[in-house]
Scaffold this motif. Sequence first.
Motif, short mmCIF file in Angstrom:
data_model
loop_
_atom_site.label_atom_id
_atom_site.label_comp_id
_atom_site.label_asym_id
_atom_site.label_seq_id
_atom_site.Cartn_x
_atom_site.Cartn_y
_atom_site.Cartn_z
N GLN A 1 1.15 6.66 -6.68
CA GLN A 1 0.59 7.68 -6.96
C GLN A 1 0.49 9.61 -7.17
O GLN A 1 0.65 10.14 -7.71
CB GLN A 1 -0.79 7.29 -6.57
CG GLN A 1 -2.05 6.25 -6.99
CD GLN A 1 -2.89 5.92 -6.12
OE1 GLN A 1 -2.99 6.27 -4.79
NE2 GLN A 1 -3.71 5.07 -6.31
N LYS A 2 1.64 9.64 -5.38
CA LYS A 2 1.87 10.90 -6.10
C LYS A 2 2.65 11.31 -6.93
O LYS A 2 2.94 12.70 -6.82
CB LYS A 2 2.91 10.58 -3.99
CG LYS A 2 3.00 12.43 -3.89
CD LYS A 2 4.00 12.26 -2.37
CE LYS A 2 4.19 13.34 -2.35
NZ LYS A 2 4.69 13.90 -0.60
N GLN A 3 4.13 10.51 -7.00
CA GLN A 3 4.72 10.46 -8.48
C GLN A 3 4.07 11.38 -9.62
O GLN A 3 4.18 11.71 -10.36
CB GLN A 3 5.57 9.58 -8.85
CG GLN A 3 6.85 9.45 -7.37
CD GLN A 3 7.42 8.44 -7.96
OE1 GLN A 3 8.05 7.44 -8.77
NE2 GLN A 3 8.65 8.15 -7.11
N LEU B 1 1.84 15.11 -13.70
CA LEU B 1 0.38 15.44 -14.00
C LEU B 1 0.51 17.44 -13.64
O LEU B 1 0.71 17.63 -14.95
CB LEU B 1 -1.02 15.20 -13.30
CG LEU B 1 -0.63 13.66 -13.63
CD1 LEU B 1 -2.03 13.32 -13.67
CD2 LEU B 1 -0.81 13.70 -15.66
N ASP B 2 0.67 18.14 -12.57
CA ASP B 2 1.39 19.62 -11.83
C ASP B 2 1.69 20.09 -12.95
O ASP B 2 2.11 21.14 -13.71
CB ASP B 2 1.08 19.39 -10.53
CG ASP B 2 -0.15 18.34 -9.93
OD1 ASP B 2 -1.30 18.71 -10.37
OD2 ASP B 2 0.28 18.18 -8.56
N GLN C 1 0.88 -1.59 -0.55
CA GLN C 1 0.19 -0.36 -0.21
C GLN C 1 1.01 1.57 -0.24
O GLN C 1 0.90 2.07 -0.58
CB GLN C 1 -1.39 -0.23 1.19
CG GLN C 1 -2.19 -0.89 1.17
CD GLN C 1 -2.38 -0.90 2.10
OE1 GLN C 1 -2.74 -0.09 3.82
NE2 GLN C 1 -3.65 -2.11 2.53
N ALA C 2 2.19 1.40 0.55
CA ALA C 2 2.64 3.04 0.48
C ALA C 2 3.66 2.59 -0.76
O ALA C 2 3.46 3.44 -1.30
CB ALA C 2 3.76 2.23 1.85
N GLN C 3 4.19 1.50 -0.99
CA GLN C 3 4.67 1.97 -2.54
C GLN C 3 3.11 2.30 -3.81
O GLN C 3 3.95 3.17 -4.26
CB GLN C 3 4.69 0.74 -3.49
CG GLN C 3 6.25 -0.20 -2.21
CD GLN C 3 6.00 -1.92 -2.62
OE1 GLN C 3 5.27 -2.35 -3.81
NE2 GLN C 3 7.38 -1.99 -1.66
N VAL C 4 2.04 2.21 -3.33
CA VAL C 4 1.41 1.93 -3.83
C VAL C 4 1.18 3.66 -4.28
O VAL C 4 0.53 4.23 -5.06
CB VAL C 4 -0.20 1.38 -4.43
CG1 VAL C 4 -1.66 2.23 -4.59
CG2 VAL C 4 0.07 0.16 -4.60
N ALA C 5 1.03 3.96 -3.07
CA ALA C 5 0.79 5.75 -2.24
C ALA C 5 1.81 6.23 -3.11
O ALA C 5 1.77 7.21 -2.99
CB ALA C 5 0.39 5.61 -0.66
N ALA C 6 3.28 5.91 -2.62
CA ALA C 6 4.04 6.86 -3.52
C ALA C 6 3.91 6.85 -5.12
O ALA C 6 4.41 7.50 -5.56
CB ALA C 6 6.13 5.79 -2.56
#
Length: 244
Positions: free
Chosen positions: A142-144, A149-150, A135-140
């Motif tokens: 997604q953040k990247q 995109l920004d 879950q931590a890897q998936v969150a990282a």
Amino acid sequence: MSSKNETALVNPSTAAEELKISVATLRKYSLLVEKTTGRDDYYQRTAQRARLYTQQNIEDLKAFHKLAKTSDLTLSEAARQVFAISDKQAEDQKKADQKLEQQANALLDSKQVVKLLTALQQTIASQNKAIADLQAQVAAVQKQNEALLDAQKQIPAPEDKFAGMPDISGIVDADLAAEPQEKTPEQKRSEVAEDMQKSEDEVRGEILRRAHENAAKRAKANVHRTLADMQLPRKKHWWDRFLS
């Protein structure tokens, strides 16, 4: 009472001597005991089927022999009193042993259950940790992706260098349409013959007049052209041969 668990075993002659009876009387008593108890294996035996006696067997036979001598009971009645009690004690002891064995097995099963539960809890904890790491890897990730995109949104769009230039397609087309068409060889020869008849001042005046006309056309028209229009080859006029 049978004492097969005891290790001290004696042969018939030794047992008869301790009981102070003959070996034949001992054999008679032993047969009566086996008949009363209904057990042919009441006494342990050797490979040659000779009976062996434990110390408890000898004590029971002493009690039986004494009861038969001091009471009006027959041998069978005395055997039933002594060995019935003895068998009951043996049965009680057997039941007690079985109960202890069951308790030991239950305790062993409990230990095994606790061990299995502990192993299961460790496995569950390990799996929970692995899930948390994923879950931590998936969150990282997604953040990247959000950061990319920004950053992409903040990149300015490329400027169109020609967007601010006016549309001169109509003017260019009109200018090209106003240019004279290519003359035929006969028309060119006729013009040359006419030019030869003109004086030098007339030719010079004609050239200057047409030059002024062209300059006026260019001033009147919008001179903003595209890069491709500016690269169009210049059309030569018939009088260019006099200016070269």
